[in-house]
Design a protein around this motif. Structure first.
Motif, PDB file in Angstrom:
ATOM      1  N   ALA A  48       0.813  -1.219   0.000  1.00 13.74           N
ATOM      2  CA  ALA A  48       0.000   0.000   0.000  1.00 13.74           C
ATOM      3  C   ALA A  48       0.845   1.268   0.000  1.00 13.74           C
ATOM      4  O   ALA A  48       0.438   2.282  -0.546  1.00 13.74           O
ATOM      5  N   ASN A  49       2.026   1.235   0.576  1.00 11.49           N
ATOM      6  CA  ASN A  49       2.851   2.432   0.670  1.00 11.49           C
ATOM      7  C   ASN A  49       3.904   2.524  -0.430  1.00 11.49           C
ATOM      8  O   ASN A  49       4.828   3.325  -0.350  1.00 11.49           O
ATOM      9  N   ASP A  50       3.790   1.730  -1.460  1.00 12.93           N
ATOM     10  CA  ASP A  50       4.766   1.708  -2.550  1.00 12.93           C
ATOM     11  C   ASP A  50       4.704   3.002  -3.355  1.00 12.93           C
ATOM     12  O   ASP A  50       3.635   3.458  -3.739  1.00 12.93           O
ATOM     13  N   ILE A  51       5.861   3.595  -3.599  1.00 14.65           N
ATOM     14  CA  ILE A  51       5.901   4.842  -4.377  1.00 14.65           C
ATOM     15  C   ILE A  51       6.051   4.570  -5.876  1.00 14.65           C
ATOM     16  O   ILE A  51       5.934   5.477  -6.685  1.00 14.65           O
ATOM     17  N   ASN A  52       6.320   3.319  -6.257  1.00 13.47           N
ATOM     18  CA  ASN A  52       6.466   2.953  -7.660  1.00 13.47           C
ATOM     19  C   ASN A  52       5.109   2.788  -8.329  1.00 13.47           C
ATOM     20  O   ASN A  52       4.133   2.402  -7.686  1.00 13.47           O
ATOM     21  N   HIS A  53       5.064   3.078  -9.616  1.00 13.03           N
ATOM     22  CA  HIS A  53       3.851   2.799 -10.393  1.00 13.03           C
ATOM     23  C   HIS A  53       3.936   1.349 -10.848  1.00 13.03           C
ATOM     24  O   HIS A  53       4.791   0.973 -11.648  1.00 13.03           O
ATOM     25  N   THR A  54       3.040   0.521 -10.310  1.00 17.10           N
ATOM     26  CA  THR A  54       3.064  -0.914 -10.562  1.00 17.10           C
ATOM     27  C   THR A  54       1.782  -1.361 -11.237  1.00 17.10           C
ATOM     28  O   THR A  54       0.687  -1.075 -10.752  1.00 17.10           O
ATOM     29  N   ILE A  55       1.930  -2.068 -12.343  1.00 21.66           N
ATOM     30  CA  ILE A  55       0.804  -2.669 -13.055  1.00 21.66           C
ATOM     31  C   ILE A  55       1.061  -4.163 -13.110  1.00 21.66           C
ATOM     32  O   ILE A  55       2.170  -4.594 -13.455  1.00 21.66           O
ATOM     33  N   ILE A  56       0.061  -4.946 -12.755  1.00 19.22           N
ATOM     34  CA  ILE A  56       0.140  -6.399 -12.854  1.00 19.22           C
ATOM     35  C   ILE A  56      -1.022  -6.845 -13.730  1.00 19.22           C
ATOM     36  O   ILE A  56      -2.151  -6.385 -13.552  1.00 19.22           O
ATOM     37  N   PHE A  57      -0.745  -7.722 -14.685  1.00 21.48           N
ATOM     38  CA  PHE A  57      -1.794  -8.127 -15.616  1.00 21.48           C
ATOM     39  C   PHE A  57      -1.772  -9.628 -15.849  1.00 21.48           C
ATOM     40  O   PHE A  57      -0.743 -10.279 -15.713  1.00 21.48           O
ATOM     41  N   LEU A  58      -2.940 -10.140 -16.202  1.00 20.76           N
ATOM     42  CA  LEU A  58      -3.103 -11.525 -16.637  1.00 20.76           C
ATOM     43  C   LEU A  58      -3.671 -11.452 -18.042  1.00 20.76           C
ATOM     44  O   LEU A  58      -4.801 -11.004 -18.243  1.00 20.76           O
ATOM     45  N   TYR A  59      -2.886 -11.846 -19.022  1.00 18.79           N
ATOM     46  CA  TYR A  59      -3.230 -11.692 -20.431  1.00 18.79           C
ATOM     47  C   TYR A  59      -3.556 -13.040 -21.060  1.00 18.79           C
ATOM     48  O   TYR A  59      -2.868 -14.033 -20.812  1.00 18.79           O
ATOM     49  N   ASP A  60      -4.614 -13.076 -21.845  1.00 18.29           N
ATOM     50  CA  ASP A  60      -5.031 -14.274 -22.583  1.00 18.29           C
ATOM     51  C   ASP A  60      -4.688 -14.058 -24.056  1.00 18.29           C
ATOM     52  O   ASP A  60      -5.294 -13.223 -24.726  1.00 18.29           O
ATOM     53  N   TYR A  61      -3.709 -14.794 -24.560  1.00 20.98           N
ATOM     54  CA  TYR A  61      -3.276 -14.622 -25.948  1.00 20.98           C
ATOM     55  C   TYR A  61      -4.294 -15.173 -26.951  1.00 20.98           C
ATOM     56  O   TYR A  61      -4.347 -14.700 -28.082  1.00 20.98           O
TER      57      TYR A  61
END
Length: 77
Positions: A48-61
């Protein structure tokens, strides 16, 4: 031609983008496994206190779309 299994294409990819740096966490053909890695990645890489911009994704090819998508900047608003 090639008879190497290392060229297999997987249906699902769990990936992370931190401050525009992209990496693959998991590639698999099993949706349950992919979902488990996706949920674990959110817990591990997005405190919650992370200063980084983080994106996590689950992609279906096969469907050419994200199944799940987490962006910590959207969660902070």
């Amino acid at each position: 031609m090639f008879e190497d299994d290392s060229f297999d294409m997987f249906r699902y990819e769990v990936g992370i983008i931190v401050n525009n740096n992209r990496d693959t966490i998991c590639a698999t053909n099993d949706l349950e496994t992919a979902n488990n890695f996706y949920e674990a990645a959110i817990k591990k890489y997005s405190p919650a206190n992370d200063i980084n911009h983080t994106i996590i994704f689950l992609y279906d090819y096969d469907k050419n779309t994200n199944i799940n998508y987490y962006d910590n900047e959207l969660e902070r608003s």
